[in-house]
Design an enzyme around this catalytic site. Structure first.
Site, PDB file in Angstrom:
ATOM      1  N   PRO A   8     -34.367  -0.169  14.420  1.00 42.74           N
ATOM      2  CA  PRO A   8     -33.401   0.865  14.063  1.00 42.74           C
ATOM      3  C   PRO A   8     -32.192   0.919  14.995  1.00 42.74           C
ATOM      4  O   PRO A   8     -32.315   0.798  16.210  1.00 42.74           O
ATOM      5  CB  PRO A   8     -34.207   2.161  14.158  1.00 42.74           C
ATOM      6  CG  PRO A   8     -35.614   1.745  13.932  1.00 42.74           C
ATOM      7  CD  PRO A   8     -35.725   0.382  14.534  1.00 42.74           C
ATOM      8  N   ASN A   9     -31.060   1.089  14.374  1.00 40.88           N
ATOM      9  CA  ASN A   9     -29.764   1.310  15.017  1.00 40.88           C
ATOM     10  C   ASN A   9     -29.154   0.073  15.657  1.00 40.88           C
ATOM     11  O   ASN A   9     -28.017   0.117  16.107  1.00 40.88           O
ATOM     12  CB  ASN A   9     -29.831   2.457  16.028  1.00 40.88           C
ATOM     13  CG  ASN A   9     -30.265   3.745  15.368  1.00 40.88           C
ATOM     14  OD1 ASN A   9     -29.720   4.139  14.351  1.00 40.88           O
ATOM     15  ND2 ASN A   9     -31.266   4.386  15.930  1.00 40.88           N
ATOM     16  N   ARG A  23     -22.275   1.689  18.794  1.00 45.11           N
ATOM     17  CA  ARG A  23     -23.161   2.747  19.282  1.00 45.11           C
ATOM     18  C   ARG A  23     -23.265   2.713  20.801  1.00 45.11           C
ATOM     19  O   ARG A  23     -23.704   1.726  21.376  1.00 45.11           O
ATOM     20  CB  ARG A  23     -24.543   2.548  18.670  1.00 45.11           C
ATOM     21  CG  ARG A  23     -25.560   3.545  19.162  1.00 45.11           C
ATOM     22  CD  ARG A  23     -26.934   3.244  18.564  1.00 45.11           C
ATOM     23  NE  ARG A  23     -27.906   4.143  19.135  1.00 45.11           N
ATOM     24  CZ  ARG A  23     -29.050   3.744  19.676  1.00 45.11           C
ATOM     25  NH1 ARG A  23     -29.365   2.480  19.702  1.00 45.11           N
ATOM     26  NH2 ARG A  23     -29.873   4.627  20.178  1.00 45.11           N
ATOM     27  N   TYR A  52     -25.162  -0.068  25.521  1.00 43.35           N
ATOM     28  CA  TYR A  52     -25.564  -1.249  24.760  1.00 43.35           C
ATOM     29  C   TYR A  52     -24.515  -2.360  24.705  1.00 43.35           C
ATOM     30  O   TYR A  52     -24.795  -3.431  24.184  1.00 43.35           O
ATOM     31  CB  TYR A  52     -25.957  -0.840  23.339  1.00 43.35           C
ATOM     32  CG  TYR A  52     -27.080   0.169  23.323  1.00 43.35           C
ATOM     33  CD1 TYR A  52     -28.361  -0.179  23.743  1.00 43.35           C
ATOM     34  CD2 TYR A  52     -26.857   1.482  22.921  1.00 43.35           C
ATOM     35  CE1 TYR A  52     -29.391   0.743  23.745  1.00 43.35           C
ATOM     36  CE2 TYR A  52     -27.888   2.418  22.922  1.00 43.35           C
ATOM     37  CZ  TYR A  52     -29.147   2.040  23.325  1.00 43.35           C
ATOM     38  OH  TYR A  52     -30.167   2.951  23.340  1.00 43.35           O
ATOM     39  N   ASN A  65     -36.654  -6.626  19.424  1.00 37.99           N
ATOM     40  CA  ASN A  65     -36.146  -5.392  20.016  1.00 37.99           C
ATOM     41  C   ASN A  65     -36.479  -4.309  18.998  1.00 37.99           C
ATOM     42  O   ASN A  65     -35.765  -4.152  18.000  1.00 37.99           O
ATOM     43  CB  ASN A  65     -34.645  -5.464  20.271  1.00 37.99           C
ATOM     44  CG  ASN A  65     -34.134  -4.208  20.943  1.00 37.99           C
ATOM     45  OD1 ASN A  65     -34.756  -3.158  20.872  1.00 37.99           O
ATOM     46  ND2 ASN A  65     -32.981  -4.317  21.576  1.00 37.99           N
ATOM     47  N   ALA A 101     -36.169   2.342  19.151  1.00 38.61           N
ATOM     48  CA  ALA A 101     -36.994   3.519  19.416  1.00 38.61           C
ATOM     49  C   ALA A 101     -38.411   3.388  18.867  1.00 38.61           C
ATOM     50  O   ALA A 101     -39.320   4.089  19.320  1.00 38.61           O
ATOM     51  CB  ALA A 101     -36.329   4.767  18.843  1.00 38.61           C
ATOM     52  N   GLU A 143     -40.891  -8.621  23.877  1.00 37.67           N
ATOM     53  CA  GLU A 143     -40.220  -7.367  23.540  1.00 37.67           C
ATOM     54  C   GLU A 143     -38.968  -7.292  24.407  1.00 37.67           C
ATOM     55  O   GLU A 143     -39.048  -7.366  25.630  1.00 37.67           O
ATOM     56  CB  GLU A 143     -41.166  -6.208  23.837  1.00 37.67           C
ATOM     57  CG  GLU A 143     -40.590  -4.847  23.581  1.00 37.67           C
ATOM     58  CD  GLU A 143     -41.553  -3.731  23.982  1.00 37.67           C
ATOM     59  OE1 GLU A 143     -41.177  -2.564  23.787  1.00 37.67           O
ATOM     60  OE2 GLU A 143     -42.664  -4.014  24.499  1.00 37.67           O
ATOM     61  N   HIS A 175     -35.378  -5.256  25.400  1.00 40.27           N
ATOM     62  CA  HIS A 175     -34.578  -4.031  25.363  1.00 40.27           C
ATOM     63  C   HIS A 175     -33.309  -4.279  26.153  1.00 40.27           C
ATOM     64  O   HIS A 175     -33.358  -4.820  27.268  1.00 40.27           O
ATOM     65  CB  HIS A 175     -35.360  -2.849  25.947  1.00 40.27           C
ATOM     66  CG  HIS A 175     -36.539  -2.471  25.123  1.00 40.27           C
ATOM     67  ND1 HIS A 175     -36.423  -1.675  24.004  1.00 40.27           N
ATOM     68  CD2 HIS A 175     -37.837  -2.825  25.222  1.00 40.27           C
ATOM     69  CE1 HIS A 175     -37.630  -1.538  23.460  1.00 40.27           C
ATOM     70  NE2 HIS A 175     -38.493  -2.226  24.175  1.00 40.27           N
ATOM     71  N   ARG A 199     -33.978   5.387  31.977  1.00 40.29           N
ATOM     72  CA  ARG A 199     -33.517   6.268  30.901  1.00 40.29           C
ATOM     73  C   ARG A 199     -34.434   7.474  30.773  1.00 40.29           C
ATOM     74  O   ARG A 199     -35.217   7.775  31.650  1.00 40.29           O
ATOM     75  CB  ARG A 199     -33.426   5.446  29.613  1.00 40.29           C
ATOM     76  CG  ARG A 199     -32.494   4.255  29.840  1.00 40.29           C
ATOM     77  CD  ARG A 199     -31.767   3.710  28.694  1.00 40.29           C
ATOM     78  NE  ARG A 199     -31.234   4.682  27.782  1.00 40.29           N
ATOM     79  CZ  ARG A 199     -31.144   4.442  26.481  1.00 40.29           C
ATOM     80  NH1 ARG A 199     -31.572   3.303  25.965  1.00 40.29           N
ATOM     81  NH2 ARG A 199     -30.625   5.339  25.686  1.00 40.29           N
TER      82      ARG A 199
END
Length: 144
Positions: free
Chosen positions: A9-10, A17, A22, A73, A76, A97, A99, A106
């Protein structure tokens, strides 16, 4: 070696964004970077991005006989999608994975992911787009 590259997502909004977190590169820029690097290792890639958990799980299932490893990735979904974790465990393929940001720097809810503890999963975080290239290199080296 065949690698499935999944983005959750996103990530379709990369470059727009929260660029301070990012970056300004787009998902298309990222894909082009990974494809260029993959040619150095004779790696075949398939890319998929979705804002829908079930679509990502379906892709993991549908492509499981094609790919040897996964770069994902999950966005969320990494923090709450136990069904995505189960899908990764079920296919049993090596996965990295990725990120873009350092999750430990964060919000508290981002400090852990649902993939922790799976023996087939490693994590790279906080390296921006370079994290994907590191994942590709690591998988290509292991696969040879």
């Amino acid at each position: 070696m065949n690698i499935l590259v999944l983005n959750g997502p996103n990530l379709n909004l990369l470059g727009e964004r929260e660029p301070d977190i990012y970056g300004r590169d787009t998902l298309d820029d990222l894909q082009a970077m990974i494809e260029a690097e993959a040619r150095k290792f004779d790696v075949e890639l398939k890319f998929f991005q979705s804002n829908h958990e079930g679509a990502i799980i379906d892709r993991l299932h549908d492509e499981r006989k094609w790919y040897d490893a996964i770069i994902m990735n999950p966005g969320a979904l990494a923090h709450y999608s136990w069904s995505l974790r189960d899908a990764v465990a079920a296919v049993g393929k090596p996965m990295i994975e990725v990120h873009l940001s350092d999750l430990t720097q964060r919000e508290e809810f981002r400090h852990h992911t649902v993939f922790e503890g799976l023996p087939n999963v490693r994590i790279i975080m906080g390296r921006g787009l370079q994290g994907y290239l590191s994942a590709l290199r690591l998988l290509a080296d292991v696969g040879q």
